[in-house]
Design a protein around this motif. Structure first.
Motif, mmCIF file in Angstrom:
data_model
loop_
_atom_site.group_PDB
_atom_site.id
_atom_site.type_symbol
_atom_site.label_atom_id
_atom_site.label_comp_id
_atom_site.label_asym_id
_atom_site.label_seq_id
_atom_site.Cartn_x
_atom_site.Cartn_y
_atom_site.Cartn_z
ATOM 1 N N ARG A 87 -10.123 14.524 12.946
ATOM 2 C CA ARG A 87 -8.945 14.235 12.137
ATOM 3 C C ARG A 87 -8.769 12.719 12.006
ATOM 4 N NH1 ARG A 87 -5.143 18.291 11.634
ATOM 5 N NH2 ARG A 87 -3.471 16.733 11.573
ATOM 6 N N ASP A 88 -8.081 12.298 10.971
ATOM 7 C CA ASP A 88 -7.721 10.887 10.785
ATOM 8 C C ASP A 88 -8.931 9.941 10.864
ATOM 9 O OD1 ASP A 88 -4.981 11.932 11.198
ATOM 10 O OD2 ASP A 88 -5.515 11.899 13.314
ATOM 11 N N PRO A 89 -10.046 10.246 10.195
ATOM 12 C CA PRO A 89 -11.219 9.374 10.327
ATOM 13 C C PRO A 89 -10.967 7.991 9.719
ATOM 14 C CG PRO A 89 -11.546 10.928 8.537
ATOM 15 C CD PRO A 89 -10.275 11.337 9.233
ATOM 16 N N CYS A 90 -11.147 6.964 10.532
ATOM 17 C CA CYS A 90 -10.962 5.584 10.081
ATOM 18 C C CYS A 90 -12.312 4.880 10.095
ATOM 19 C CB CYS A 90 -9.980 4.860 10.989
ATOM 20 S SG CYS A 90 -9.771 3.115 10.570
ATOM 21 N N ILE A 91 -12.721 4.333 8.970
ATOM 22 C CA ILE A 91 -14.033 3.690 8.839
ATOM 23 C C ILE A 91 -13.867 2.223 8.458
ATOM 24 C CG2 ILE A 91 -16.206 3.657 7.548
ATOM 25 C CD1 ILE A 91 -16.014 6.655 7.270
ATOM 26 N N LEU A 92 -14.612 1.378 9.156
ATOM 27 C CA LEU A 92 -14.621 -0.061 8.891
ATOM 28 C C LEU A 92 -16.066 -0.538 8.868
ATOM 29 C CD1 LEU A 92 -13.139 -2.949 8.925
ATOM 30 C CD2 LEU A 92 -13.656 -2.900 11.372
ATOM 31 N N LYS A 93 -16.434 -1.319 7.847
ATOM 32 C CA LYS A 93 -17.768 -1.912 7.834
ATOM 33 C C LYS A 93 -17.717 -3.244 8.555
ATOM 34 C CE LYS A 93 -21.872 -2.614 5.034
ATOM 35 N NZ LYS A 93 -22.489 -2.516 3.693
ATOM 36 N N GLY A 94 -18.473 -3.360 9.651
ATOM 37 C CA GLY A 94 -18.449 -4.561 10.457
ATOM 38 C C GLY A 94 -19.433 -5.613 9.974
ATOM 39 N N PRO A 95 -19.382 -6.806 10.545
ATOM 40 C CA PRO A 95 -20.305 -7.875 10.169
ATOM 41 C C PRO A 95 -21.746 -7.581 10.554
ATOM 42 C CG PRO A 95 -19.004 -8.515 12.081
ATOM 43 C CD PRO A 95 -18.410 -7.244 11.571
ATOM 44 N N ASP A 96 -21.948 -6.574 11.389
ATOM 45 C CA ASP A 96 -23.296 -6.171 11.783
ATOM 46 C C ASP A 96 -23.947 -5.237 10.764
ATOM 47 O OD1 ASP A 96 -21.710 -3.955 12.179
ATOM 48 O OD2 ASP A 96 -22.196 -3.704 14.303
ATOM 49 N N GLY A 97 -23.228 -4.920 9.683
ATOM 50 C CA GLY A 97 -23.777 -4.054 8.644
ATOM 51 C C GLY A 97 -23.563 -2.574 8.894
ATOM 52 N N THR A 123 -0.524 11.666 32.863
ATOM 53 C CA THR A 123 0.556 12.446 32.242
ATOM 54 C C THR A 123 0.602 12.273 30.722
ATOM 55 O OG1 THR A 123 2.209 10.682 32.508
ATOM 56 C CG2 THR A 123 1.943 12.230 34.340
ATOM 57 N N ALA A 124 -0.237 11.390 30.185
ATOM 58 C CA ALA A 124 -0.258 11.181 28.733
ATOM 59 C C ALA A 124 -0.582 12.495 28.029
ATOM 60 C CB ALA A 124 -1.269 10.111 28.372
ATOM 61 N N LEU A 125 -0.027 12.679 26.844
ATOM 62 C CA LEU A 125 -0.181 13.947 26.135
ATOM 63 C C LEU A 125 -1.266 13.934 25.071
ATOM 64 C CD1 LEU A 125 3.575 14.938 25.564
ATOM 65 C CD2 LEU A 125 2.053 15.533 27.472
ATOM 66 N N ASN A 126 -1.609 12.744 24.526
ATOM 67 C CA ASN A 126 -2.459 12.760 23.338
ATOM 68 C C ASN A 126 -2.983 11.367 23.010
ATOM 69 O OD1 ASN A 126 0.127 11.776 22.717
ATOM 70 N ND2 ASN A 126 -0.076 12.355 20.576
ATOM 71 N N CYS A 127 -3.912 11.316 22.058
ATOM 72 C CA CYS A 127 -4.382 10.074 21.431
ATOM 73 C C CYS A 127 -4.562 10.395 19.954
ATOM 74 C CB CYS A 127 -5.706 9.609 22.034
ATOM 75 S SG CYS A 127 -5.616 9.116 23.751
ATOM 76 N N TRP A 128 -3.639 9.912 19.123
ATOM 77 C CA TRP A 128 -3.642 10.318 17.718
ATOM 78 C C TRP A 128 -3.918 9.143 16.787
ATOM 79 C CZ3 TRP A 128 1.305 13.884 17.077
ATOM 80 C CH2 TRP A 128 1.060 15.101 17.736
ATOM 81 N N ALA A 129 -4.613 9.459 15.701
ATOM 82 C CA ALA A 129 -4.825 8.567 14.553
ATOM 83 C C ALA A 129 -5.275 7.156 14.934
ATOM 84 C CB ALA A 129 -3.558 8.510 13.700
ATOM 85 N N PRO A 130 -6.423 7.024 15.615
ATOM 86 C CA PRO A 130 -6.917 5.678 15.932
ATOM 87 C C PRO A 130 -7.369 4.942 14.671
ATOM 88 C CG PRO A 130 -8.599 7.306 16.421
ATOM 89 C CD PRO A 130 -7.352 8.073 16.062
ATOM 90 N N GLU A 131 -7.199 3.635 14.668
ATOM 91 C CA GLU A 131 -7.706 2.789 13.584
ATOM 92 C C GLU A 131 -8.455 1.614 14.200
ATOM 93 O OE1 GLU A 131 -6.228 2.059 9.966
ATOM 94 O OE2 GLU A 131 -5.363 4.046 9.692
ATOM 95 N N ILE A 132 -9.264 0.954 13.370
ATOM 96 C CA ILE A 132 -10.122 -0.120 13.861
ATOM 97 C C ILE A 132 -10.117 -1.297 12.898
ATOM 98 C CG2 ILE A 132 -12.139 1.006 12.821
ATOM 99 C CD1 ILE A 132 -13.832 -0.154 15.105
ATOM 100 N N ASN A 133 -10.017 -2.498 13.449
ATOM 101 C CA ASN A 133 -10.121 -3.745 12.686
ATOM 102 C C ASN A 133 -11.096 -4.678 13.394
ATOM 103 O OD1 ASN A 133 -7.249 -2.692 12.039
ATOM 104 N ND2 ASN A 133 -7.550 -4.272 10.500
#
Length: 314
Positions: free
Chosen positions: A73-83, A123-133
């Motif tokens: 879910r919530d796929p976040c894609i970033l093109k890095g300087p490494d190509g 006790t954490a419940l989740n990890c939702w919608a990660p993004e990357i910069n």
């Protein structure tokens, strides 16, 4: 005089054609998921940012393999300087990590990796919608996501959100996707917040679009914050930038002079969009954007014509 006039007109037409051609060199891609994210990554493309067409007949480019739930879910894609195209995603509704994979062409992907970013908080419940910069100054990637840790933010506990959830934004950084800095609290706006997306406005200005997840009383809207830095110092959240509520998953790109924010109208089962030239005055253009049926929120990013031509062959 007539010769000069028509010559000038001809040159102007040529320049106009050149400008049009340059604009058409921008190809936008959109990563998304369908249903609950069980079949993986979907991609669509657009030459104008308004009209989107599904790639590969709207079938999956990558099926999820990590976490017990095996979702993407919530796929976040970033093109890095490494190509490489670097992707992070939500692997489960209730797990303590996120997914990661990379690709040179969006078709052939590395082995999927589970990053246990919240394993230190049992006790954490989740990890939702990660993004990357990518931070060019530090030459590292910033990854951020929403997590609920019960009893951590008392002022917004007790039924203001959806049941037991009371999110804040957390983050980590990495240079190689093998070692990661300790997870830290990234942004606490004083309310239940998810779906943060950060973009660079200028050399010394970053903007953050977020969803106010407050349910009682209903907010479920998009707000904005600003900072001089990518990974810290964001201002308090603004007033809602749209009159719409029950929307989520914002993602941002620049089209001409306009900043365009796409979002998921998840209770209405369709995508929507806003545009602004100054990040202050926003116009709803939801009726002007057209996405493949069933599109759920993800990320807009730019790619070369060669990238898209390769995808069209799949």
């Amino acid at each position: 005089m007539k010769i000069r006039f028509f010559l000038g007109l001809f040159v102007g037409m040529l320049l106009g054609l050149g400008t049009t051609s340059m604009a058409q060199n921008d190809v936008y891609l959109f990563s998304s998921f369908r249903d609950n994210g069980q079949d993986g990554l979907h991609l669509a493309y657009s030459y104008d940012g308004y009209n989107w067409t599904a790639l590969k007949k709207d079938s999956s480019f990558l099926r999820p393999t990590v976490s017990k739930d095996k979702l993407m879910r919530d796929p976040c894609i970033l093109k890095g300087p490494d190509g490489y195209f670097h992707m992070v995603w939500t692997v489960s509704w209730n797990d303590l990590g996120i997914g990661y994979a990379r690709s040179k062409d969006l078709v052939h992907w590395s082995e999927q990796q589970f990053i246990p970013v919240m394993s230190h908080e049992p006790t954490a419940l989740n990890c939702w919608a990660p993004e990357i910069n990518y931070d060019a100054k530090t030459k590292e990637y910033l990854i951020y996501w929403a997590t609920t840790i019960p009893d951590r933010f008392a002022s917004t506990e007790g039924g203001k959100g959806d049941g037991k959830y009371n999110h804040r934004m957390y983050s980590t950084t990495t240079k190689d996707f093998k070692t990661f800095t300790p997870t830290r609290l990234f942004y606490d706006p004083g309310f239940n917040v998810i779906d943060v997306s950060i973009f660079q406005v200028s050399k010394k200005k970053y903007a953050m679009i977020m969803k106010d997840e407050t349910k009682n009383p209903v907010k479920k809207n998009l707000k904005l914050a600003l900072s001089k830095h990518l990974n810290s110092g964001f201002s308090p959240a603004s007033e809602p930038i749209s009159k719409l509520d029950w929307i989520e998953g914002p993602t941002v790109t620049k089209i001409g002079e306009d900043w365009v924010v796409y979002f998921d109208q998840y209770t209405r089962h369709k995508m929507g969009a806003l545009k602004s030239k100054d990040l202050k005055n926003w116009v709803d253009i939801s009726e002007e954007v057209h996405f493949p049926k069933g599109t759920r929120h993800g990320t807009v990013f730019k790619a070369s014509k060669a990238d898209v031509e390769f995808l069209l062959k799949q």
